[in-house]
Scaffold this motif. Sequence first.
Motif, PDB file in Angstrom:
ATOM      1  N   ASP A  61      74.475  51.622 114.050  1.00 49.97           N
ATOM      2  CA  ASP A  61      73.321  51.540 114.941  1.00 49.97           C
ATOM      3  C   ASP A  61      72.402  52.734 114.731  1.00 49.97           C
ATOM      4  O   ASP A  61      72.678  53.625 113.912  1.00 49.97           O
ATOM      5  CB  ASP A  61      73.768  51.432 116.399  1.00 49.97           C
ATOM      6  CG  ASP A  61      74.610  52.623 116.836  1.00 49.97           C
ATOM      7  OD1 ASP A  61      74.463  53.726 116.260  1.00 49.97           O
ATOM      8  OD2 ASP A  61      75.433  52.460 117.758  1.00 49.97           O
ATOM      9  N   TYR A 115      70.831  50.905 110.617  1.00 53.87           N
ATOM     10  CA  TYR A 115      70.916  51.183 109.184  1.00 53.87           C
ATOM     11  C   TYR A 115      71.689  50.064 108.500  1.00 53.87           C
ATOM     12  O   TYR A 115      72.475  49.345 109.137  1.00 53.87           O
ATOM     13  CB  TYR A 115      71.641  52.512 108.915  1.00 53.87           C
ATOM     14  CG  TYR A 115      71.015  53.719 109.564  1.00 53.87           C
ATOM     15  CD1 TYR A 115      70.076  54.490 108.883  1.00 53.87           C
ATOM     16  CD2 TYR A 115      71.388  54.122 110.843  1.00 53.87           C
ATOM     17  CE1 TYR A 115      69.526  55.619 109.474  1.00 53.87           C
ATOM     18  CE2 TYR A 115      70.840  55.234 111.442  1.00 53.87           C
ATOM     19  CZ  TYR A 115      69.902  55.983 110.751  1.00 53.87           C
ATOM     20  OH  TYR A 115      69.364  57.097 111.331  1.00 53.87           O
ATOM     21  N   ASP A 116      71.431  49.941 107.207  1.00 53.12           N
ATOM     22  CA  ASP A 116      72.281  49.156 106.325  1.00 53.12           C
ATOM     23  C   ASP A 116      72.840  50.101 105.273  1.00 53.12           C
ATOM     24  O   ASP A 116      72.077  50.822 104.614  1.00 53.12           O
ATOM     25  CB  ASP A 116      71.487  48.040 105.619  1.00 53.12           C
ATOM     26  CG  ASP A 116      71.310  46.815 106.498  1.00 53.12           C
ATOM     27  OD1 ASP A 116      72.078  46.684 107.476  1.00 53.12           O
ATOM     28  OD2 ASP A 116      70.398  46.012 106.215  1.00 53.12           O
ATOM     29  N   ASP A 154      64.781  53.631 102.078  1.00 54.59           N
ATOM     30  CA  ASP A 154      66.061  54.131 101.596  1.00 54.59           C
ATOM     31  C   ASP A 154      66.158  55.644 101.750  1.00 54.59           C
ATOM     32  O   ASP A 154      65.141  56.357 101.833  1.00 54.59           O
ATOM     33  CB  ASP A 154      66.257  53.763 100.123  1.00 54.59           C
ATOM     34  CG  ASP A 154      66.387  52.254  99.921  1.00 54.59           C
ATOM     35  OD1 ASP A 154      66.627  51.551 100.925  1.00 54.59           O
ATOM     36  OD2 ASP A 154      66.234  51.799  98.770  1.00 54.59           O
ATOM     37  N   ARG A 200      76.502  45.095 100.909  1.00 55.90           N
ATOM     38  CA  ARG A 200      76.491  45.746 102.215  1.00 55.90           C
ATOM     39  C   ARG A 200      77.922  45.889 102.719  1.00 55.90           C
ATOM     40  O   ARG A 200      78.687  44.922 102.741  1.00 55.90           O
ATOM     41  CB  ARG A 200      75.680  44.899 103.199  1.00 55.90           C
ATOM     42  CG  ARG A 200      75.580  45.530 104.603  1.00 55.90           C
ATOM     43  CD  ARG A 200      74.907  44.595 105.580  1.00 55.90           C
ATOM     44  NE  ARG A 200      73.549  44.248 105.157  1.00 55.90           N
ATOM     45  CZ  ARG A 200      72.798  43.332 105.776  1.00 55.90           C
ATOM     46  NH1 ARG A 200      73.302  42.671 106.810  1.00 55.90           N
ATOM     47  NH2 ARG A 200      71.597  43.066 105.339  1.00 55.90           N
ATOM     48  N   SER A 252      76.842  48.406 108.941  1.00 61.46           N
ATOM     49  CA  SER A 252      75.532  48.329 109.605  1.00 61.46           C
ATOM     50  C   SER A 252      75.557  49.190 110.855  1.00 61.46           C
ATOM     51  O   SER A 252      75.625  48.681 111.995  1.00 61.46           O
ATOM     52  CB  SER A 252      75.192  46.878 109.966  1.00 61.46           C
ATOM     53  OG  SER A 252      75.096  46.077 108.815  1.00 61.46           O
ATOM     54  N   ARG A 254      70.014  52.728 104.135  1.00 65.67           N
ATOM     55  CA  ARG A 254      68.659  52.195 104.369  1.00 65.67           C
ATOM     56  C   ARG A 254      68.384  52.136 105.861  1.00 65.67           C
ATOM     57  O   ARG A 254      69.153  51.540 106.635  1.00 65.67           O
ATOM     58  CB  ARG A 254      68.542  50.808 103.756  1.00 65.67           C
ATOM     59  CG  ARG A 254      67.228  50.092 104.017  1.00 65.67           C
ATOM     60  CD  ARG A 254      67.137  48.835 103.176  1.00 65.67           C
ATOM     61  NE  ARG A 254      67.172  49.166 101.751  1.00 65.67           N
ATOM     62  CZ  ARG A 254      67.357  48.264 100.790  1.00 65.67           C
ATOM     63  NH1 ARG A 254      67.564  46.989 101.124  1.00 65.67           N
ATOM     64  NH2 ARG A 254      67.367  48.633  99.525  1.00 65.67           N
ATOM     65  N   SER A 258      75.043  50.171 101.827  1.00 61.54           N
ATOM     66  CA  SER A 258      75.542  49.298 100.766  1.00 61.54           C
ATOM     67  C   SER A 258      76.217  50.125  99.683  1.00 61.54           C
ATOM     68  O   SER A 258      75.891  51.295  99.460  1.00 61.54           O
ATOM     69  CB  SER A 258      74.396  48.474 100.168  1.00 61.54           C
ATOM     70  OG  SER A 258      73.395  49.312  99.614  1.00 61.54           O
ATOM     71  N   LEU A 282      66.118  50.812 109.074  1.00 66.20           N
ATOM     72  CA  LEU A 282      65.401  49.584 109.409  1.00 66.20           C
ATOM     73  C   LEU A 282      64.423  49.844 110.543  1.00 66.20           C
ATOM     74  O   LEU A 282      64.795  50.405 111.581  1.00 66.20           O
ATOM     75  CB  LEU A 282      66.388  48.487 109.811  1.00 66.20           C
ATOM     76  CG  LEU A 282      67.529  48.211 108.822  1.00 66.20           C
ATOM     77  CD1 LEU A 282      68.484  47.166 109.392  1.00 66.20           C
ATOM     78  CD2 LEU A 282      66.977  47.764 107.476  1.00 66.20           C
ATOM     79  N   SER A 285      61.540  48.832 105.850  1.00 62.85           N
ATOM     80  CA  SER A 285      62.774  49.606 105.673  1.00 62.85           C
ATOM     81  C   SER A 285      62.487  50.741 104.699  1.00 62.85           C
ATOM     82  O   SER A 285      61.476  50.721 103.989  1.00 62.85           O
ATOM     83  CB  SER A 285      63.906  48.722 105.149  1.00 62.85           C
ATOM     84  OG  SER A 285      63.577  48.224 103.859  1.00 62.85           O
TER      85      SER A 285
END
Length: 371
Positions: free
Chosen positions: A317, A304-305, A353, A312, A315, A340, A307, A342, A351
Amino acid sequence: MDSTGVGGQHRHARPDAVLEALDWTRVVVGTAARAIVATVVGLALWAAAPAVLGWQPTTVVTGSMAPRLTPGDVVVSRPVPEPDVVPGRVLLADDPDQPGHLRLHRYVEARDDGTLVTKGDANPAADSTPLDRSAVHGVGYLRVPWVGVPVAWAHEGRWGAVAGAAAVLAGLLALCAVDGGLRRAGREARGASAPPPPSGGTRVHGRRSARGPAVRDGSRAGARHAALRQGGALLVTVAVLGGVGLVAPDRAEAVPFAASTTSPPSRVTAAVMPGPTKVTCVSNGPGKGVTISWTKPNWAIRGYDVSWGGTRIASPDAAATSVVVTAGLLDITSGKITVRALDAGPGSVWSADGDAQPTVTVVTSLSLTCS
């Protein structure tokens, strides 16, 4: 002086001048028609004859190799040993994307697995599927322009255009014999021994031949001979052009990416990657930040990201389902949190959201609130 005077001479000269002009017109038209037919037959022979050597004539039906190759051209490919299959050559090969069809594209590079990458000169990108070396029939060696146009029309079902081309060819063959009587009578006149002509010129079959291209032959035998020659020319031309249709029926199809094509109805649906669900924000109290949590999507992801206000900040896992956000020394005073997911595919840029974007606001230098 003759009672007819000068005016009488003009009355006799004017019809002869008109007939001479008509004769010259017939000679010019007949010569032009024979030149056109000879050109067409010559091109057809160039396209068909190499098949005797085992080479493969192919009719181009798309514009993917323009401007070097255009629809209606016949390209003759010859088998070559594998070392001669080098980048830059135009290859004729079985099309892996369209079983039963041929691809006539330029070889641009080899992949590590030994397959060949090809590209149409007019296409913006290389072909999506490379070629196996075993699929290559040969290397393009000879281009014969335009002669395959009727063949391409026939494969497309444009029988009206084919019939029109046949009618034009028949008309040209008819025009080839339009001056046949003049040419035959001229040969006979040149080969015959005759006394010196009088001052008014010789007359053969009632026509003066001192001027003009030749004289007319109005005999029935001459007409029959002309008809027989015309019929023979028609048979030869049809046989040659028909030979092109027999030896070059294969079509090299590779439509440019910008062209419009017609395809049967399909039932293909696009996959839509889902994002994280149930995205929530919970305040942890003064100095402890907030916890953002979510439910993992039903999709293979690599992580994931997270932000905050477009920046950002974490991150996690693929196994994570929450992250703690603290104020720290961040300059952000208020902003939306976006989680988000990935896609896990190699090199993938997919990706998605989350279904909610809670707002986190800095109350003090160490205190955050959710809204």
